[in-house]
Design an enzyme around this catalytic site. Structure first.
Site, PDB file in Angstrom:
ATOM      1  N   SER A  65     -58.883  14.326 -35.079  1.00 48.35           N
ATOM      2  CA  SER A  65     -57.922  13.384 -35.670  1.00 48.35           C
ATOM      3  C   SER A  65     -57.961  12.171 -34.672  1.00 48.35           C
ATOM      4  O   SER A  65     -57.611  11.015 -35.250  1.00 48.35           O
ATOM      5  CB  SER A  65     -56.757  13.793 -35.701  1.00 48.35           C
ATOM      6  OG  SER A  65     -56.219  14.184 -34.352  1.00 48.35           O
ATOM      7  N   LYS A 132     -51.991  11.793 -30.275  1.00 48.35           N
ATOM      8  CA  LYS A 132     -52.013  10.670 -30.913  1.00 48.35           C
ATOM      9  C   LYS A 132     -51.798   9.524 -30.356  1.00 48.35           C
ATOM     10  O   LYS A 132     -51.572   9.530 -29.072  1.00 48.35           O
ATOM     11  CB  LYS A 132     -51.074  10.767 -32.379  1.00 48.35           C
ATOM     12  CG  LYS A 132     -50.882  12.148 -33.092  1.00 48.35           C
ATOM     13  CD  LYS A 132     -52.283  12.378 -33.884  1.00 48.35           C
ATOM     14  CE  LYS A 132     -52.344  13.673 -34.604  1.00 48.35           C
ATOM     15  NZ  LYS A 132     -53.429  13.839 -35.416  1.00 48.35           N
TER      16      LYS A 132
END
Length: 232
Positions: A65, A132
């Site tokens: 990701s 993230k």
């Protein structure tokens, strides 16, 4: 003369006996010194270990990701105290005529910033932390359309992206206001990331720390620098 000799003998003899009696008390033993050195080393190592663990966390990237910035299996050093903060109300609340007017938080090393890569626990029941990038800050209006993120109506230019910002063909075409005390996070691999587009903004209290360095594998060692953003 015999009496003098007797007195002299009686004075000198106890002194010699005292010296011989004191010697065993002050003579160090090699075994005790070695044990003491080992104990000091163990205690010092434990103190350093606890202190380091309070500041640094090792984190393994799981998934793609954050491609191309971070790769699956990479090991990160995470600074757990990067966003340490103190309530100003608790700090100055006891001062008359001042404490009542003080509000907010004080971040000695700076608050979370756009572009920081963080490790956090996502909203929900996930027991595994995510990694993230912070995109939106408290109070900002976030919109996603035309393949890009818009902050307060301005298009954010993200130099680390290889793909447009979409999520399975669905875009966030209305403003999302980041609540106070929260941050809006996205993965760099926008087409393969479960992030704030799915679970919403992340409370700052859920942030474990700020990713600082990748240290494994050796050919990927680098300091995670802060990107230079621009708006259009």
């Amino acid at each position: 003369m015999d009496e003098l000799h007797g007195v002299t003998a009686s004075v000198e003899h106890p002194t010699q006996a005292t010296q011989s009696a004191e010697q065993p008390l002050t003579r160090p033993t090699g075994r005790r010194l070695v044990l003491w050195d080992i104990l000091e080393t163990v205690v010092l190592a434990l103190v350093l270990f606890v202190a380091i663990r309070e500041v640094i966390l090792n984190y393994r990237v799981d998934g793609s990701s954050m491609e191309p910035t971070l790769h699956n299996g990479e090991m990160l050093i995470v600074n757990r105290r990067a966003y340490m903060h103190i309530s100003l109300q608790h700090l100055f609340g006891w001062i008359p005529s001042i404490g009542q007017d003080v509000d907010g938080e004080w971040y000695p090393f700076g608050p979370p910033q756009r572009g920081d890569i963080i490790v956090f626990y996502p909203p929900g029941n996930s027991s595994e932390p995510y990694v993230k990038r912070i995109i939106g800050l408290p109070g900002e209006h976030i919109a996603i359309h035309d393949g890009a993120v818009y902050i307060n109506g301005q298009r954010l230019i993200e130099p680390y992206l290889d793909v447009p910002t979409l999520w399975r063909g669905v875009t966030l075409d209305q403003d999302y206001v980041v609540p106070p005390g929260y941050v809006f996070v996205l993965g760099d691999n926008r087409n393969n990331s479960s992030d704030s587009r799915i679970f919403g903004a992340v409370p700052m209290s859920s942030i474990v720390g700020k990713a600082w360095i990748t240290y494994w594998p050796p050919d990927e060692i680098k300091v995670l620098s802060h990107p230079a953003y621009a708006f259009q």
